[in-house]
Design an enzyme around this catalytic site. Structure first.
Site, short mmCIF file in Angstrom:
data_model
loop_
_atom_site.label_atom_id
_atom_site.label_comp_id
_atom_site.label_asym_id
_atom_site.label_seq_id
_atom_site.Cartn_x
_atom_site.Cartn_y
_atom_site.Cartn_z
N ARG A 52 0.85 -1.20 0.00
CA ARG A 52 0.00 0.00 0.00
C ARG A 52 0.88 1.25 0.00
O ARG A 52 0.61 2.22 -0.69
CB ARG A 52 -0.94 0.00 1.22
CG ARG A 52 -2.04 -1.05 1.16
CD ARG A 52 -3.11 -0.84 2.22
NE ARG A 52 -2.62 -0.94 3.59
CZ ARG A 52 -2.55 -2.07 4.30
NH1 ARG A 52 -2.95 -3.21 3.78
NH2 ARG A 52 -2.07 -2.06 5.54
N LYS A 142 -12.27 14.82 4.41
CA LYS A 142 -13.37 14.24 3.62
C LYS A 142 -14.23 13.32 4.47
O LYS A 142 -13.71 12.61 5.34
CB LYS A 142 -12.82 13.45 2.43
CG LYS A 142 -13.94 12.83 1.59
CD LYS A 142 -13.43 11.85 0.55
CE LYS A 142 -13.89 10.45 0.90
NZ LYS A 142 -13.67 9.49 -0.20
N GLU A 185 -19.29 14.67 1.07
CA GLU A 185 -19.51 13.74 -0.05
C GLU A 185 -20.75 12.88 0.19
O GLU A 185 -20.66 11.78 0.73
CB GLU A 185 -18.27 12.84 -0.24
CG GLU A 185 -18.41 11.89 -1.43
CD GLU A 185 -17.21 10.97 -1.62
OE1 GLU A 185 -16.34 10.90 -0.74
OE2 GLU A 185 -17.16 10.31 -2.66
N LYS A 227 -18.53 17.20 -2.77
CA LYS A 227 -18.12 16.12 -3.67
C LYS A 227 -19.35 15.27 -3.94
O LYS A 227 -19.87 14.61 -3.05
CB LYS A 227 -17.00 15.30 -3.03
CG LYS A 227 -16.57 14.09 -3.86
CD LYS A 227 -15.19 13.62 -3.43
CE LYS A 227 -14.81 12.33 -4.14
NZ LYS A 227 -13.40 12.01 -3.95
P1 13P Z 1 -14.34 7.04 -7.00
O1 13P Z 1 -13.95 8.16 -7.93
O2 13P Z 1 -13.62 5.77 -7.24
O3 13P Z 1 -15.83 6.88 -6.91
O4 13P Z 1 -13.88 7.46 -5.55
C1 13P Z 1 -14.09 8.72 -5.10
C2 13P Z 1 -14.11 8.73 -3.63
O5 13P Z 1 -13.47 9.52 -3.01
C3 13P Z 1 -14.96 7.74 -2.95
O6 13P Z 1 -15.15 8.14 -1.64
#
Ligand code: 13P
Length: 348
Positions: A52, A142, A185, A227
């Site tokens: 990772r 986030k 998000e 987002k």
């Molecule tokens: P994806 O663009 O793969 O959907 O991931 C964005 C993301 O931050 C998911 O939490």
């Protein structure tokens, strides 16, 4: 400006502007260890901390990535790691003028009393965690909420939408108190067979609720980045909507629900194909770029990382080519955020 100004208001606004500077945006590499391991296993890479770390180093040290990537969202393990030469990832990013971000939710858990819906957790102890991340150098955070559509079951429920929006608003207020720009998000999942009109209705309801809750929690919109998922047909829908319809319905829904004062709007890719993700963002700009009140750009994970991860396969010899592939996707999406991407670029 709302009547409420967090103590670090000026810094928050400056950070938000840097995150969505023209032609750039945020790379998402904040997969939890579990999610990252699943993606590794799918392409035959060992699911270890070492792998990772190597993978995040590959992405963060991609030559010239900063031309299109203003910052990256890291996971707790990653923000504490360093490149092979001993330089911390935080310093790697800062030296390239990138803003350091951190995922702070602790995951979507079953929502009690609901028929399979989820609510995102992580508010307990969050003030202390945010203070530590700020001290380390993070400047944005986030939190992802997931809203699933199931037309047969009548989901999402109002309870799920409200619980997730409330948590997002509580998180956002704590972030601003700590000097971190919150990325909020609320993802409407692409899974299922619903049509684009259903996605539009759910997205509109959920965004309205999110902004109502942000208002009640005194969150300063100028220092927030939304987002969001696009308004799009479900993965298994019959007659999936085309690029122009996705672009039109997405922009119209955002214009109806997202206050003009917001710092910026970025998209997740959510399981769309890499080329589709670029084409959709590009069409929003070619068709609506002259009347958008906020910066509108990308914050993809899979749509940027996918080609790099598939090529890398954990092999040191593949790093350089994998980085080129990551750079290409970042560049194409950076161009798409200006309406300057074209399908003809693919395979060039
Ligand atoms: P994806 O663009 O793969 O959907 O991931 C964005 C993301 O931050 C998911 O939490």
């Amino acid at each position: 400006m709302t009547t409420y100004r967090p103590e670090k208001a000026d810094e928050l606004i400056k950070t938000a502007k840097a995150m969505v500077a023209p032609g750039k945006s945020i790379l998402a590499i904040d997969e939890s260890n579990g999610t990252c391991n699943k993606r590794f296993e799918a392409v035959g890479i060992d699911a270890t901390e070492q792998k990772r770390r190597e993978y995040r180093e590959l992405l963060l040290t991609t030559p010239n990535l900063e031309e299109y990537v203003s910052g990256a969202i890291l996971y707790d393990e990653t923000i504490r790691q360093s490149a092979a030469d001993g330089k911390s990832f935080i310093d790697v990013m800062r030296e390239r003028g990138q803003v350091v971000g951190i995922k702070v939710d602790t995951g979507a858990k079953p929502l009690a009393g609901s028929d399979g819906e989820k609510v995102t957790e992580g508010l307990d102890g969050l003030r202390e965690r945010l203070a530590e991340y700020y001290e380390m150098g993070a400047r944005f955070a986030k939190w992802r909420a997931v809203i699933a559509i199931d037309t047969a079951k009548g989901l999402p429920s109002r309870g799920c939408i409200e619980a997730n929006a409330h948590a997002l608003a509580r998180y956002a207020a704590l972030c601003q108190e700590a000097g971190l720009v919150p990325i909020i998000e609320p993802e409407v999942l692409i899974d299922g067979d619903h049509d684009i009109a259903t996605c539009e209705r759910v997205t509109e309801e959920e965004l309205n609720e999110v902004f109502r809750q942000l208002y009640h929690q005194n969150v300063m919109l100028e220092g927030v980045i939304l987002k969001t998922s696009m308004v799009i047909s479900a993965k298994n829908a019959a007659n999936r909507a085309g690029v122009d319809e996705v672009a039109d319905r997405t922009v119209e829904t955002l214009l109806r629900t997202v206050p003009a004062a917001l710092g910026g709007v970025v998209f997740l890719s959510g399981g769309q194909g890499v080329e589709e993700s670029s084409a959709h963002l590009n069409a929003m700009h070619t068709r609506h770029g002259d009347h958008l009140p906020w910066p509108l750009t990308f914050s993809y994970a899979r749509a940027i990382q996918g080609p790099a991860l598939n090529f890398w396969k954990g092999e040191p010899a593949n790093v350089e080519e994998a980085q080129k592939r990551a750079f290409t996707r970042a560049k194409y999406n950076g161009l798409a955020s200006l309406g300057k991407y074209s399908e003809d670029m693919e395979g060039a």
